[in-house]
Design a protein around this motif. Sequence first.
Motif: not given
Length: 400
Positions: A4, A153, A156, A344-345, A347, A349-350, A353-354
């Motif tokens: 990220a 988390g 993916t 899906k939000d 995963t 990587p997401r 990012e958060s």
Amino acid sequence: MRVADPGSTCRVAAIDEPTVLRPYGSEVRWRIRQGDVDSYRAAARSINASNADAVNVQHEFGLYGSWTEPTFTRGRWIEGGYDDHLRPFLEVLTKPVVTTMHTVLPRPSPSMRGAVRAIAELSNEVIVMAATAVDILTTEYGITTPLRVIHHGMPTIEPHGRHRFKAKLGVQGRTIVSTFGLVDPRKGLQYMIEAMPEVVSRHPDALYLIAGQTHPDLVRAQGEQYRKGLVTQARLQGMEDHVAFIDQYMSQRDIIELLLATDVYVTPYLDPNQITSGTLSSALGAGKAVVSTRYLHASEALSDGRGVLVDFRDPGQLGRAVVSILDDPVAKRSLERAAFAYAKDATWPRAAESRSAAGREPHPHRRGRDPLPPRAGGDVGLQRRGGPGRRRGGTAAPCR
């Protein structure tokens, strides 16, 4: 985090059991001896002297403290409590800190409530993994500072290849019901085994796969007594051909391949207060139809048609729920789509990012604590490290 934010550098403060010494790679910069308060303070002082921008604490009560038993003194019982070792660490630490709470228990004891309130007071930000946790912390702990929800988390996963991965596991042609993670009695696996005759009566090719090693703490205390009991139970029920065990450490790839081969995923867990489950999150991320008992995480994640909830310790409900999904391919596909869309939000990587955003946004200055920098280029992760199958820093690795 590095995916990220490629400019970041992460270093680890590893928490080890008192009698264990492990070789680590270069990412581990500090060591903390679990249960030794002075060791936590020493690590905080060393981190203060480093060039770290921020500290990321992954909190589990067992990692950062211990429980004392009730004692009978001078004719009366003295209530046991929680001896918090994270607070001394946070009181010494001057770096900005974000704390992620993996467990949030309803109806806390006074000592546990005090420990959690100290975390909120001494952290620049507190992250939880379920909206339910926000309600509990607000109403039962009296936390008034803003809380951020970042769901647990998961890798993916592209939800394809069921038949191919069944063939790889050697179970082609079977209808797979599965549970993975460290094996121990709190998982309620015996109730799903008890439910299998009803499943098999409708779907004779059904196979319940229980994947993962026995919890190491249970092995130390009882050996493989619990697992042997499950094997015996399956045999006495005539389910030897319909219950199987993958008794090994499950790598991330192993877990993904098992989930992709699975028709229905089950978490028959027994703790109603469980607020996060890495195995449930992974199953949702793989787009699985899920049957689960009504613990806190499942009640939230599987609401609105994303799964089927059953009562605790009820093999009849477990069996009927699994059969109802297998009997109706259209409903099964609807559950799978809803699960995948929900997850899906979340995963990795997401989620990263958060978490990276949590380090870049402005936050209130807490007592004795520097504010988080506008953009943290490096941080410290405070977590427990361990061998295969060990929980690390409160996250499910492999799973809870």
